[in-house]
Design an enzyme around this catalytic site. Structure first.
Site, PDB file in Angstrom:
ATOM      1  N   LYS A   1       0.864  -1.194   0.000  1.00 44.91           N
ATOM      2  CA  LYS A   1       0.000   0.000   0.000  1.00 44.91           C
ATOM      3  C   LYS A   1       0.891   1.231   0.000  1.00 44.91           C
ATOM      4  CE  LYS A   1      -2.585   0.935   3.647  1.00 44.91           C
ATOM      5  NZ  LYS A   1      -3.718   0.871   4.601  1.00 44.91           N
TER       6      LYS A   1
ATOM      7  N   CYS B   1      -3.641  12.069  -8.437  1.00 42.93           N
ATOM      8  CA  CYS B   1      -4.062  11.433  -9.698  1.00 42.93           C
ATOM      9  C   CYS B   1      -3.250  10.179 -10.006  1.00 42.93           C
ATOM     10  CB  CYS B   1      -3.984  12.411 -10.864  1.00 42.93           C
ATOM     11  SG  CYS B   1      -2.318  12.675 -11.533  1.00 42.93           S
TER      12      CYS B   1
ATOM     13  N   HIS C   1      -2.200  15.627 -13.675  1.00 42.58           N
ATOM     14  CA  HIS C   1      -3.671  15.513 -13.635  1.00 42.58           C
ATOM     15  C   HIS C   1      -4.308  16.255 -14.811  1.00 42.58           C
ATOM     16  CE1 HIS C   1      -2.561  19.064 -11.205  1.00 42.58           C
ATOM     17  NE2 HIS C   1      -3.632  19.617 -11.763  1.00 42.58           N
TER      18      HIS C   1
END
Lengths: 96, 96
Positions: A44, A64, A77
């Site tokens: 993660k 993003c 983004h």
């Protein structure tokens, strides 16, 4: 894999004149991964910012998952939003 | 709409023994929007954090675009990661 689909439309016909409501942009978002390439060996991807170390008036952090300077924003983004019709943007940390 | 596809695999056979390299998780990520529902009337969702207002030792900010408390993290990335094989997580702001 489950999918959520919706299509672009300008307005619906309930609840008064369309002009009185903000146009809601709908985009297709599938139930798929949103991080194509950042630190994929990590279970993660969590980043920590130690606030005493932030010295610039404004620091932009990527949301993003396309930034070449992740976890910082590099403006990627803009390309993502243009290519997909999305509306994502960074998180700005401001000193005041 | 352009697509990037790759499939889950455990290792490739170049560059020495697989055991010596971290396993790279590959997931399918299409060139599609990543924000399904947050503030879609806004052209670009940008949030600002005024650092003097951060008082908790740790504050988690969402980067998965699934949080019910956006821009704050509510742990929704766990469900997203499990459903899609993704590895996204929040940005943590720490006081020290």
């Amino acid at each position: 894999m489950a999918s959520l689909f919706s299509t672009t439309y300008a307005s619906l016909s309930y609840g008064g004149p369309a002009a009185s409501r903000p146009r809601r942009r709908m985009v297709a978002v599938r139930a798929e991964a949103i991080n194509p390439d950042i630190r994929k060996t990590e279970e993660k991807v969590v980043d920590s910012v130690l606030l005493p170390e932030i010295s610039k008036p404004v620091t932009a952090y990527c949301r993003c998952w396309r930034s070449g300077t992740f976890p910082l924003c590099d403006g990627s983004h803009l390309k993502h939003n243009k290519a997909t019709g999305d509306n994502v943007g960074p998180l700005l940390l401001k000193q005041k």
